[in-house]
Design an enzyme around this catalytic site. Structure first.
Site, PDB file in Angstrom:
ATOM      1  N   ARG A  53       0.508  -1.413   0.607  1.00 42.97           N
ATOM      2  CA  ARG A  53      -0.022  -0.219   0.331  1.00 42.97           C
ATOM      3  C   ARG A  53       0.951   1.387   0.171  1.00 42.97           C
ATOM      4  NH1 ARG A  53      -1.650   1.511   4.595  1.00 42.97           N
ATOM      5  NH2 ARG A  53      -1.814  -0.713   5.295  1.00 42.97           N
ATOM      6  N   ASP A 178      -5.103  20.225 -12.401  1.00 47.13           N
ATOM      7  CA  ASP A 178      -5.713  19.584 -13.395  1.00 47.13           C
ATOM      8  C   ASP A 178      -5.364  19.611 -14.955  1.00 47.13           C
ATOM      9  OD1 ASP A 178      -7.136  16.927 -14.257  1.00 47.13           O
ATOM     10  OD2 ASP A 178      -8.558  16.606 -13.128  1.00 47.13           O
ATOM     11  N   LYS A 203      -7.276   8.208 -18.819  1.00 42.08           N
ATOM     12  CA  LYS A 203      -7.908   9.271 -20.105  1.00 42.08           C
ATOM     13  C   LYS A 203      -6.668   9.259 -20.766  1.00 42.08           C
ATOM     14  CE  LYS A 203     -11.210   9.603 -18.250  1.00 42.08           C
ATOM     15  NZ  LYS A 203     -11.160   9.941 -17.033  1.00 42.08           N
TER      16      LYS A 203
HETATM   17  C1  LIG Z   1     -10.608  16.528 -15.869  1.00 45.20           C
HETATM   18  C2  LIG Z   1     -10.981  14.920 -15.131  1.00 45.20           C
HETATM   19  N1  LIG Z   1     -10.005  14.946 -13.942  1.00 45.20           N
HETATM   20  C3  LIG Z   1     -10.845  14.120 -12.720  1.00 45.20           C
HETATM   21  C4  LIG Z   1     -11.752  13.284 -13.589  1.00 45.20           C
HETATM   22  C5  LIG Z   1     -11.402  11.921 -12.501  1.00 45.20           C
HETATM   23  O1  LIG Z   1     -10.182  10.253 -12.833  1.00 45.20           O
HETATM   24  P1  LIG Z   1     -10.909   9.186 -12.748  1.00 45.20           P
HETATM   25  O2  LIG Z   1     -12.350   9.004 -13.268  1.00 45.20           O
HETATM   26  O3  LIG Z   1      -9.350   8.428 -12.571  1.00 45.20           O
HETATM   27  O4  LIG Z   1     -10.823   8.896 -11.465  1.00 45.20           O
HETATM   28  C6  LIG Z   1     -11.288  12.513 -14.649  1.00 45.20           C
HETATM   29  C7  LIG Z   1     -13.009  11.442 -14.963  1.00 45.20           C
HETATM   30  O5  LIG Z   1     -13.397  11.637 -16.536  1.00 45.20           O
HETATM   31  C8  LIG Z   1     -11.640  14.540 -15.771  1.00 45.20           C
HETATM   32  O6  LIG Z   1     -12.049  14.147 -16.906  1.00 45.20           O
END
Ligand SMILES: Cc1ncc(COP(=O)(O)O)c(C=O)c1O
Length: 217
Positions: A53, A178, A203
């Site tokens: 972990r 992000d 993604k």
């Molecule tokens: C821009 C963005 N940030 C965060 C996330 C969340 O990520 P995860 O689906 O890997 O938990 C997503 C998911 O679609 C996303 O498009």
């Protein structure tokens, strides 16, 4: 150390010139062990790995590559993008103020609104497409974290990272980006002044639709 003349794509393909010390393989093996051996004195045989972990050699290879691509001191992988984001928010203390965009990944925005209400964090949402709205929303000395997402899901609006970093830092806050949609191939937020980069590696970083993962760098 990476050769500055090499493209990001070349550096990704080279994978930090990884060579498995046991087999000579050029792809890191997946280490499924959750726990690691100790000698008669209870010292870890590898000198490092203790429990899955906390740490695992398979994560370490991905983390080194991601840190290198983002120009970060270090990187951590998580079981999802949501887990990576939650780790940052849960590092804040009750009473801290967060500023986040009105348009961002909906799942994260909904979780953020609920979590902040339940855990005593103050949250204000701003319009990242409206000039001056971050300045109007941030509270100097009170805001601990400014969150931006660029390009943002689902509008694909692009947010100015360097300008957001300047506003965040002037108020004594940190900027997290992000960068899921851009990936380090297109954008390196730390070089533009951000403090943390986050990815849903589910993604474009993965790109094959077969891994759920998150990153902080
Ligand atoms: C821009 C963005 N940030 C965060 C996330 C969340 O990520 P995860 O689906 O890997 O938990 C997503 C998911 O679609 C996303 O498009």
């Amino acid at each position: 150390m990476a050769d500055a003349k090499e493209s990001t794509e070349t550096r990704i393909a080279q994978g930090l010139h990884y060579v498995d010390p046991q087999s000579g393989g050029v792809i890191p093996p997946i280490q499924p062990s959750t726990t690691f051996a100790r000698d008669a004195d209870y010292a870890l045989i590898s000198g490092a790995h203790s429990y899955g972990r906390d740490e695992n050699p398979s994560y370490a290879a991905a983390e080194s590559m991601l840190a290198e691509l983002e120009g970060a001191e270090d990187a951590l992988v998580f079981s999802s993008g949501m887990a990576a984001a939650m780790a940052v928010i849960q590092a804040l203390a009750p009473g801290d103020h967060i500023v986040a965009p009105k348009v961002m990944y909906w799942g994260l925005r909904n979780w953020l609104v609920d979590f902040c209400a339940n855990w005593g964090l103050e949250l204000d949402l701003f319009d990242a497409t409206l000039s001056g709205d971050l300045e109007r929303t941030i509270r100097a000395g009170k805001t601990k974290l400014v969150w931006i997402e660029t390009p943002c899901n689902p509008t694909w609006d692009v947010v100015d990272i360097a300008a957001s970093a300047a506003v965040a830092h002037a108020a004594g806050a940190r900027l997290i980006v992000d960068s899921t949609v851009a990936t380090p191939v297109l954008t390196r937020p730390l070089a533009l002044g951000a403090d943390i980069v986050m990815h849903s590696a589910t993604k474009y970083l993965n790109g094959h639709g077969d891994v759920v993962a998150g990153v902080l760098a």
